[in-house]
Design an enzyme around this catalytic site. Structure first.
Site, PDB file in Angstrom:
ATOM      1  N   TYR A   1       0.221  -2.311 -12.181  1.00 30.92           N
ATOM      2  CA  TYR A   1      -1.188  -2.238 -12.575  1.00 30.92           C
ATOM      3  C   TYR A   1      -1.350  -1.675 -13.986  1.00 30.92           C
ATOM      4  O   TYR A   1      -2.315  -0.980 -14.285  1.00 30.92           O
ATOM      5  CB  TYR A   1      -1.994  -1.423 -11.540  1.00 30.92           C
ATOM      6  CG  TYR A   1      -1.800  -1.946 -10.134  1.00 30.92           C
ATOM      7  CD1 TYR A   1      -2.370  -3.165  -9.748  1.00 30.92           C
ATOM      8  CD2 TYR A   1      -1.017  -1.272  -9.209  1.00 30.92           C
ATOM      9  CE1 TYR A   1      -2.162  -3.676  -8.483  1.00 30.92           C
ATOM     10  CE2 TYR A   1      -0.804  -1.781  -7.932  1.00 30.92           C
ATOM     11  CZ  TYR A   1      -1.375  -2.975  -7.577  1.00 30.92           C
ATOM     12  OH  TYR A   1      -1.156  -3.484  -6.324  1.00 30.92           O
TER      13      TYR A   1
ATOM     14  N   GLY B   1       0.753  -1.244   0.000  1.00 39.64           N
ATOM     15  CA  GLY B   1       0.000   0.000   0.000  1.00 39.64           C
ATOM     16  C   GLY B   1       0.780   1.289   0.000  1.00 39.64           C
ATOM     17  O   GLY B   1       0.196   2.353  -0.218  1.00 39.64           O
TER      18      GLY B   1
ATOM     19  N   CYS C   1     -13.007   2.645 -28.636  1.00 41.86           N
ATOM     20  CA  CYS C   1     -14.301   3.303 -28.802  1.00 41.86           C
ATOM     21  C   CYS C   1     -15.034   3.458 -27.474  1.00 41.86           C
ATOM     22  O   CYS C   1     -16.063   2.802 -27.235  1.00 41.86           O
ATOM     23  CB  CYS C   1     -15.139   2.530 -29.810  1.00 41.86           C
ATOM     24  SG  CYS C   1     -14.299   2.462 -31.390  1.00 41.86           S
TER      25      CYS C   1
ATOM     26  N   GLY D   1       3.601  -3.728  -3.860  1.00 40.72           N
ATOM     27  CA  GLY D   1       3.471  -3.956  -5.298  1.00 40.72           C
ATOM     28  C   GLY D   1       3.900  -2.703  -6.033  1.00 40.72           C
ATOM     29  O   GLY D   1       4.992  -2.602  -6.591  1.00 40.72           O
TER      30      GLY D   1
HETATM   31  C1  LIG Z   1      -3.003  -5.205  -4.011  1.00 40.32           C
HETATM   32  C2  LIG Z   1      -2.509  -5.767  -2.742  1.00 40.32           C
HETATM   33  C3  LIG Z   1      -1.212  -5.501  -2.298  1.00 40.32           C
HETATM   34  C4  LIG Z   1      -0.271  -4.564  -3.022  1.00 40.32           C
HETATM   35  O1  LIG Z   1      -0.678  -3.243  -2.921  1.00 40.32           O
HETATM   36  P1  LIG Z   1       0.286  -2.063  -3.422  1.00 40.32           P
HETATM   37  O2  LIG Z   1      -0.502  -0.849  -3.195  1.00 40.32           O
HETATM   38  O3  LIG Z   1       0.565  -2.322  -4.859  1.00 40.32           O
HETATM   39  O4  LIG Z   1       1.514  -2.120  -2.594  1.00 40.32           O
HETATM   40  C5  LIG Z   1      -0.779  -6.128  -1.165  1.00 40.32           C
HETATM   41  N1  LIG Z   1      -1.572  -6.973  -0.466  1.00 40.32           N
HETATM   42  C6  LIG Z   1      -2.833  -7.250  -0.850  1.00 40.32           C
HETATM   43  C7  LIG Z   1      -3.660  -8.172  -0.048  1.00 40.32           C
HETATM   44  C8  LIG Z   1      -3.346  -6.665  -1.994  1.00 40.32           C
HETATM   45  O5  LIG Z   1      -4.598  -6.926  -2.376  1.00 40.32           O
END
Ligand SMILES: *Cc1c(COP(=O)(O)O)cnc(C)c1O
Length: 421
Positions: free
Chosen positions: A374, A238, A345, A276
């Site tokens: 993403y 996150g 479109c 991520g």
């Molecule tokens: C999407 C997700 C992440 C990664 O989130 P980021 O914002 O990309 O770091 C980690 N854990 C869970 C459970 C997720 O769904």
């Protein structure tokens, strides 16, 4: 910091100029920088308590070459499907570094993960707990589990990527946690190992994390007093990244690491993280060609050969991505205001509205920045458009790590019933 910048008048990924790549690969394409992935991973892992597990969130970027890049540094993986689990294993990430998250794991996926011997399941509901216990019993195994607790903390990010408030589908309500752990303890084929929390994505402040982690730490004490063995805390992902040059940068990993230590040190738990975006977003760009410059009644449209099928974040989350010309603009170049759009479109096939850019012409290349997370993972073949291929650069070397599908590949996915016609 990332390894994209102008060199010799053209935007380059490490030592590879993007125009040369475009000539070889065609446009649009994603380009990832290995050095950037490595740097982001190392800076983040280095800011955390030793012995922590950094499990890269595969849904951010699932390319095997990206996963392998991180696997070579010792990364684990956070997966949310059987497909992602298979990819993580195929990329060489050992099962003992893989955690399985997600609200809707099927029994087949549980079977697959138990057979592989993953590190833990982050269980999101009591029905899921019962299903996992059942599958583990059939396999004569014990599934290591945490329960994902919803701390009811507002991450103060975009509504579509907030996951830690009471209104979202994620996790078990904080108030129900003790009950759910008691339920888990009564099952023979699951083994409680810790607590999991993930409150959302693209967080730009530490305060919501801190509030959530403090709640989790307090819960760990309560659960221990109830007799449960809590040895791991999975703190999710996150942490946000800068998408715009001119706004406040999100908290840096060092400040995050210090806050984590403050909130959890006294518990002596092994910590798990699931970043991520932080690792991958600024390690990738989407390179596209200007097809046409169209002067509308009220606006100028820059029509690119990349579309929302390649990058859906602007349409889906109102995401901002910087867009830059691949040819370095002269300093002080005059700017023109464009709506930067794709060929799909849909009116929502809009990468940026009212964006001031140096003047561009048909045939020019642009790079949409911060698209390593993403981006490709959310791509589709909508409008029968083969999604953009992916390239990984490492210093002066590069390789196509996912080729562009041909029209025949797309057509070949469908089947005609023999009773038709
Ligand atoms: C999407 C997700 C992440 C990664 O989130 P980021 O914002 O990309 O770091 C980690 N854990 C869970 C459970 C997720 O769904």
């Amino acid at each position: 910091m990332n390894h994209f910048g102008y060199k010799g008048g053209v935007l380059s990924a490490e030592d590879v100029g993007l125009p040369a790549l475009a000539a070889r690969v065609g446009t649009p394409f994603y380009c990832y920088s290995r050095a950037t992935l490595e740097r982001h991973y190392k800076v983040f892992a280095g800011a955390l308590p030793k012995e922590s597990l950094v499990a890269f969130s595969v849904k951010a970027n699932g390319n095997l070459a990206v996963l392998k890049t991180l696997a070579l540094l010792g990364a684990g993986a956070d997966v949310v499907s059987g497909g992602e689990l298979a990819k993580a294993l195929a990329a060489g990430i050992p099962a003992e570094r893989i955690v399985f998250s997600g609200v809707g794991k099927t029994k087949e996926e549980m079977h697959q993960a138990l057979t592989a011997g993953i590190y833990q399941f982050n269980v999101e509901s009591e029905p899921e707990l019962l299903a996992l216990d059942e599958v583990a019993r059939e396999l004569n195994k014990r599934a290591p589990i945490t329960l994902r607790i919803n701390p009811d903390v507002d991450a103060r990010t975009h509504a579509k990527i907030t996951t830690g408030t009471a209104e979202t589908k994620f996790g078990i309500p904080f108030a129900r946690a003790r009950e759910a752990y008691a339920r888990a303890a009564s099952l023979h084929n699951v083994e409680i190992v810790g607590i999991d929390v993930h409150i959302g994505s693209q967080l730009t402040e530490l305060a919501p994390f801190e509030a959530a982690f403090e709640k989790v730490a307090a819960l760990a004490k309560t659960l221990r007093a109830d007799g449960h063995s809590i040895t791991r805390l999975d703190l999710g992902g996150g942490l946000g990244v800068p998408y715009e040059n001119n706004n406040m940068p999100p908290p840096d990993p060092a400040a995050y690491g210090k806050m984590v230590a403050r909130a959890t040190d006294q518990l002596g738990c092994r910590l798990i993280f699931e970043p991520g975006r932080l690792i991958a977003a600024n390690a990738g760009v989407l390179v596209a060609k200007v097809l046409y410059v169209k002067e509308g009644e009220a606006k100028n449209f820059l029509i690119l050969d990349a579309g929302m099928n390649d990058l859906i974040r602007p349409a889906m989350y109102d995401a901002h991505h910087e867009i830059v010309p691949v040819k370095e603009p002269v300093p002080g170049a005059e700017r023109v205001v464009y709506d930067v759009v794709g060929p799909v479109c849909e009116t929502s096939d809009l990468f940026a509205a009212g964006r001031a850019l140096p003047e561009l012409k048909s045939g020019d290349l642009v790079a949409i920045l911060s698209t390593g997370a993403y981006g490709a993972t959310m791509a589709s073949s909508y409008n029968a458009r083969p999604p953009a291929p992916e390239v990984l650069v490492s210093a002066a070397e590069w390789a196509i790590v996912r080729p562009r599908l041909r029209h025949d590949d797309l057509i070949g996915q469908d089947r005609l019933p023999d009773w038709l016609g």
